[in-house]
Design a protein around this motif. Structure first.
Motif, mmCIF file in Angstrom:
data_model
loop_
_atom_site.group_PDB
_atom_site.id
_atom_site.type_symbol
_atom_site.label_atom_id
_atom_site.label_comp_id
_atom_site.label_asym_id
_atom_site.label_seq_id
_atom_site.Cartn_x
_atom_site.Cartn_y
_atom_site.Cartn_z
ATOM 1 N N TRP A 1 17.202 -17.951 -24.228
ATOM 2 C CA TRP A 1 17.869 -16.659 -24.096
ATOM 3 C C TRP A 1 19.383 -16.744 -24.218
ATOM 4 C CZ3 TRP A 1 15.234 -12.419 -24.581
ATOM 5 C CH2 TRP A 1 13.876 -12.439 -24.303
ATOM 6 N N ALA A 2 19.932 -17.935 -24.299
ATOM 7 C CA ALA A 2 21.388 -18.074 -24.330
ATOM 8 C C ALA A 2 22.009 -17.435 -25.570
ATOM 9 C CB ALA A 2 21.779 -19.538 -24.238
ATOM 10 N N ALA A 3 21.458 -17.716 -26.739
ATOM 11 C CA ALA A 3 22.015 -17.133 -27.967
ATOM 12 C C ALA A 3 21.899 -15.610 -27.975
ATOM 13 C CB ALA A 3 21.360 -17.749 -29.200
ATOM 14 N N PRO A 4 20.721 -15.033 -27.672
ATOM 15 C CA PRO A 4 20.659 -13.562 -27.658
ATOM 16 C C PRO A 4 21.629 -12.927 -26.664
ATOM 17 C CG PRO A 4 18.436 -14.460 -27.684
ATOM 18 C CD PRO A 4 19.380 -15.613 -27.502
ATOM 19 N N VAL A 5 21.761 -13.525 -25.488
ATOM 20 C CA VAL A 5 22.672 -12.962 -24.481
ATOM 21 C C VAL A 5 24.110 -13.013 -24.972
ATOM 22 C CG1 VAL A 5 23.664 -13.367 -22.190
ATOM 23 C CG2 VAL A 5 21.187 -13.346 -22.493
ATOM 24 N N THR A 6 24.531 -14.154 -25.523
ATOM 25 C CA THR A 6 25.921 -14.270 -25.964
ATOM 26 C C THR A 6 26.192 -13.416 -27.194
ATOM 27 O OG1 THR A 6 25.371 -16.337 -27.095
ATOM 28 C CG2 THR A 6 26.372 -16.514 -24.933
ATOM 29 N N VAL A 7 25.197 -13.253 -28.073
ATOM 30 C CA VAL A 7 25.390 -12.370 -29.229
ATOM 31 C C VAL A 7 25.524 -10.925 -28.769
ATOM 32 C CG1 VAL A 7 24.249 -11.429 -31.284
ATOM 33 C CG2 VAL A 7 24.328 -13.894 -30.923
ATOM 34 N N ILE A 8 24.704 -10.542 -27.798
ATOM 35 C CA ILE A 8 24.757 -9.165 -27.293
ATOM 36 C C ILE A 8 26.111 -8.861 -26.649
ATOM 37 C CG2 ILE A 8 23.824 -7.652 -25.492
ATOM 38 C CD1 ILE A 8 21.052 -8.849 -26.189
ATOM 39 N N ILE A 9 26.703 -9.832 -25.966
ATOM 40 C CA ILE A 9 27.989 -9.567 -25.311
ATOM 41 C C ILE A 9 29.188 -9.810 -26.222
ATOM 42 C CG2 ILE A 9 27.074 -10.065 -23.021
ATOM 43 C CD1 ILE A 9 28.763 -12.660 -23.086
ATOM 44 N N SER A 10 28.975 -10.333 -27.436
ATOM 45 C CA SER A 10 30.110 -10.672 -28.291
ATOM 46 C C SER A 10 30.900 -9.447 -28.740
ATOM 47 C CB SER A 10 29.674 -11.504 -29.495
ATOM 48 O OG SER A 10 28.813 -10.760 -30.325
ATOM 49 N N ALA A 11 30.240 -8.374 -29.126
ATOM 50 C CA ALA A 11 30.971 -7.172 -29.557
ATOM 51 C C ALA A 11 31.742 -6.537 -28.396
ATOM 52 C CB ALA A 11 30.022 -6.166 -30.209
ATOM 53 N N PRO A 12 31.103 -6.323 -27.233
ATOM 54 C CA PRO A 12 31.897 -5.798 -26.108
ATOM 55 C C PRO A 12 33.030 -6.745 -25.701
ATOM 56 C CG PRO A 12 29.562 -5.552 -25.650
ATOM 57 C CD PRO A 12 29.685 -6.369 -26.902
ATOM 58 N N ALA A 13 32.784 -8.053 -25.796
ATOM 59 C CA ALA A 13 33.827 -9.015 -25.428
ATOM 60 C C ALA A 13 35.033 -8.882 -26.346
ATOM 61 C CB ALA A 13 33.278 -10.444 -25.484
ATOM 62 N N LEU A 14 34.799 -8.701 -27.628
ATOM 63 C CA LEU A 14 35.906 -8.498 -28.566
ATOM 64 C C LEU A 14 36.625 -7.185 -28.245
ATOM 65 C CD1 LEU A 14 37.523 -9.195 -31.136
ATOM 66 C CD2 LEU A 14 35.783 -7.928 -32.411
ATOM 67 N N PHE A 15 35.869 -6.158 -27.981
ATOM 68 C CA PHE A 15 36.451 -4.847 -27.716
ATOM 69 C C PHE A 15 37.329 -4.863 -26.468
ATOM 70 C CE2 PHE A 15 36.319 -0.449 -26.163
ATOM 71 C CZ PHE A 15 36.756 0.219 -27.294
ATOM 72 N N ILE A 16 36.829 -5.475 -25.378
ATOM 73 C CA ILE A 16 37.607 -5.460 -24.135
ATOM 74 C C ILE A 16 38.661 -6.565 -24.072
ATOM 75 C CG2 ILE A 16 35.788 -4.317 -22.828
ATOM 76 C CD1 ILE A 16 35.152 -6.989 -21.492
ATOM 77 N N SER A 17 38.735 -7.392 -25.129
ATOM 78 C CA SER A 17 39.742 -8.461 -25.144
ATOM 79 C C SER A 17 41.148 -7.933 -25.395
ATOM 80 C CB SER A 17 39.398 -9.497 -26.213
ATOM 81 O OG SER A 17 39.625 -8.957 -27.508
ATOM 82 N N GLY A 18 41.233 -6.720 -25.924
ATOM 83 C CA GLY A 18 42.539 -6.166 -26.257
ATOM 84 C C GLY A 18 42.919 -6.402 -27.706
ATOM 85 N N ALA A 19 42.054 -7.071 -28.464
ATOM 86 C CA ALA A 19 42.362 -7.374 -29.858
ATOM 87 C C ALA A 19 42.181 -6.164 -30.771
ATOM 88 C CB ALA A 19 41.484 -8.518 -30.354
ATOM 89 N N VAL A 20 41.247 -5.273 -30.445
ATOM 90 C CA VAL A 20 40.979 -4.131 -31.321
ATOM 91 C C VAL A 20 41.264 -2.779 -30.654
ATOM 92 C CG1 VAL A 20 39.283 -5.343 -32.718
ATOM 93 C CG2 VAL A 20 38.525 -4.108 -30.717
ATOM 94 N N TRP A 21 41.516 -2.800 -29.366
ATOM 95 C CA TRP A 21 41.780 -1.569 -28.630
ATOM 96 C C TRP A 21 42.760 -1.917 -27.519
ATOM 97 C CZ3 TRP A 21 40.550 3.304 -29.736
ATOM 98 C CH2 TRP A 21 40.676 4.272 -28.745
ATOM 99 N N PRO A 22 43.785 -1.133 -27.327
ATOM 100 C CA PRO A 22 44.778 -1.466 -26.285
ATOM 101 C C PRO A 22 44.141 -1.525 -24.890
ATOM 102 C CG PRO A 22 45.555 0.345 -27.671
ATOM 103 C CD PRO A 22 44.134 0.093 -28.044
#
Length: 147
Positions: A50-71
């Motif tokens: 389940w590690a890969a599915p879990v990390t893939v699922i959180i990758s888009a939100p992680a990018l979004f909340i990182s501040g890289a694409v949205w202040p």
């Protein structure tokens, strides 16, 4: 990491290796933090199935909340707090600053320290989880048999 920082950015016509030493250091610390995060997730889930599915699922939100694409200023404080626990938040900032802007080490030092702390935190979680896991009985004597 170095491939995307070098060839990937150069091919995509982004700035690449603006500060080579900083890029290499960021790459090493970012890779270590992501690896420790992955190991902690695998041991927390108890299986690599389940590690890969879990990390893939959180990758888009992680990018979004990182501040890289949205202040970050436009995000809820709880999302900002969670973002500080994910290696992409300091990693994206530091790699873009070093590779594209040629930032000096002192400029990205807070992000580098953040990556180092995340590596230590998730590495400790991994070690503690591994230490607490039961080994199958068939393997318990195996180490003694080898010696």
């Amino acid at each position: 990491m170095l491939y995307i920082e070098g060839f990937g950015f150069r091919f995509g016509d982004y700035g690449a290796f603006g500060n080579p030493e900083a890029v290499i250091l960021v790459s090493a610390l970012f890779s270590a933090a992501v690896t420790a995060f992955g190991l902690a997730v695998v041991t927390l889930l108890g299986s690599n199935a389940w590690a890969a599915p879990v990390t893939v699922i959180i990758s888009a939100p992680a990018l979004f909340i990182s501040g890289a694409v949205w202040p970050l200023e436009n995000l809820h404080w709880a999302a900002i707090a969670v973002s500080q626990l994910i290696p992409t938040t300091p990693g994206i900032f530091a790699s873009a600053a070093a590779a594209q802007d040629g930032a000096e080490l002192q400029d990205i030092l807070p992000a580098l320290l953040h990556l180092l702390l995340l590596t230590g935190f998730y590495g400790l979680c991994y070690v503690l989880r591994i230490a607490s896991m039961k080994r199958p009985e068939a393997l318990q004597g195996a180490a003694e048999d080898v010696v």
